[in-house]
Design an enzyme around this catalytic site. Structure first.
Site, short mmCIF file in Angstrom:
data_model
loop_
_atom_site.label_atom_id
_atom_site.label_comp_id
_atom_site.label_asym_id
_atom_site.label_seq_id
_atom_site.Cartn_x
_atom_site.Cartn_y
_atom_site.Cartn_z
N LYS A 113 0.91 -1.24 -0.09
CA LYS A 113 0.17 -0.13 -0.38
C LYS A 113 0.88 1.58 -0.49
CE LYS A 113 -4.40 -1.74 2.20
NZ LYS A 113 -5.12 -1.69 3.23
N LYS A 199 -5.00 -9.43 -5.35
CA LYS A 199 -6.17 -9.93 -4.39
C LYS A 199 -6.98 -9.45 -5.23
CE LYS A 199 -6.24 -7.48 -0.25
NZ LYS A 199 -7.75 -7.36 -0.08
N LYS A 202 -11.12 -4.11 -2.15
CA LYS A 202 -11.91 -2.52 -1.73
C LYS A 202 -11.24 -1.28 -2.02
CE LYS A 202 -13.12 -3.00 2.53
NZ LYS A 202 -12.51 -3.06 3.03
#
Ligand code: ATP
Ligand code: MG
Length: 336
Positions: A113, A199, A202
């Site tokens: 991230k 994966k 959201k």
């Protein structure tokens, strides 16, 4: 002996998708009768990446309503909002001060991230796993049902608890309970529709990469029509050269209720043109009941508020007791 305790949660960073459902919530629902369960909407985690203040509150309601719509039953489970129980942030601070920095720098999710944030990556993103440890340890959770991506964070939680027990407890009187992850094999890692090696998330900027639990049938059809496939005829599981094929067959297997062998047999000679409509129907059918229930719950905000108020009360009782225990062990002068 009483029931074992479960704690888990989802961040209100957007709409829930099939990965969240199959990797986490569906499993919570299936096992809730056997445990004493706490499910939270982890809104403090949602601000570890840039967030929109205009949508945070509503996303929090949406996730709580989806928990109920997916089948979380208040006879067995408590639903609450993380930021409503202030012990979460307070314990996170206490744990921060005993967690070595290099434990956090190793976390895969942080690395993945952080790349997307560039120079703006926040201290909160690095610290996310410590807050998650606080979430779990506050409830003396025995088991934490999560998707595969959270396994490393669970290991860190265990390491932090062991460290606290070693430094501030005794073998006879540990301060914190050491939790175990509960990762069910099927659905533990649902992959993106646009890249079978990543994966479903959201926070992926492309909505076409995921099927959200609240997507209407036309949108589900469109996403499956457009999803990435390959030019090979005959669909097979477990071919490392065909990650998208494996992912879509796995999704179909779980949602249709068929066995892997049945699906392998059925699809062995199929082309994508034949398979995609089957998958589309299976997804639409699985989600329609959840969507109807969700609408009913969202139309009654008074009810939803009462669920979250009650949840906050129950969660606070347990969390505050643990927080006091940790503070005592650290030698704090407790408030009087
Ligand atoms: P974000 O991209 O904001 O991190 P997310 O999609 O990863 O969102 P989380 O709220 O971080 O969702 O995770 C909630 C739960 O869903 C966790 O138990 C996590 O392990 C599980 N989960 C998330 N993505 C998947 C996936 N693709 N397959 C299976 N489980 C998943
Ligand atoms: Mg995540």
């Amino acid at each position: 002996m009483g029931k074992q305790r479960i704690l888990s949660g989802v961040q209100p960073t957007g709409n829930l998708h099939l990965g969240n459902y199959l990797g986490a919530i569906r499993n919570w629902v299936d096992i809730q009768r056997e445990y004493d369960n706490f499910f939270c909407v982890v809104d403090l985690h949602a601000i570890t990446v840039p967030h929109n203040p205009q949508t945070l509150a509503n996303d929090t309601y949406t996730i709580a309503a989806l928990y109920l719509a997916c089948g979380i039953d208040l006879r067995y489970s408590t639903i609450f909002v993380q930021s409503h129980v202030t012990a979460h942030s307070e314990l996170a601070w206490l744990l921060n001060c005993i967690t070595p920095l290099n434990w956090l720098e190793r976390m895969i999710q942080f690395k993945e991230k952080a790349v997307k944030q560039g120079e703006n990556v926040s201290v909160g993103l690095l610290d996310y796993p410590v807050l998650m440890a606080a979430d779990i340890l506050l409830y003396d959770a025995d088991k934490v049902p999560v998707g595969e991506d959270q396994k490393q964070h669970l290991e860190l939680t265990r390491d932090i608890a062991v460290r606290i027990n070693d430094q501030f407890g005794t073998p006879e009187k540990p301060i914190l309970k050491i939790p175990d992850p509960l990762i069910r094999k099927e659905g533990a890692r649902v992959m993106s529709l646009t890249d079978g090696t990543r994966k479903m998330s959201k926070s992926d900027p492309s909505d076409l990469s995921r099927i959200n639990l609240l997507d209407p049938p036309e949108l589900i059809e469109k996403k499956i029509k457009r999803c990435k496939t390959d030019p090979i005829r005959g669909l097979t599981f477990d071919d490392p050269e065909r990650p998208e094929c494996n992912n879509l067959l796995n999704l179909y297997t779980i949602l249709s209720g068929k066995t892997k062998e049945e699906v392998a047999q059925m699809c062995g000679d199929m082309g994508w043109g034949q398979f995609k409509p089957l998958l589309t129907s299976a997804v639409i059918e699985s989600l329609s009941q959840i969507q109807t229930k969700y609408q009913e719950i969202m139309n009654d905000k008074g009810y939803l508020d009462s669920v979250l108020r009650e949840g906050r009360y129950k969660a606070s009782q347990v969390a505050n007791a643990t927080l006091t225990r940790v503070k005592e062990s650290f030698g704090y002068l407790l408030p009087f």
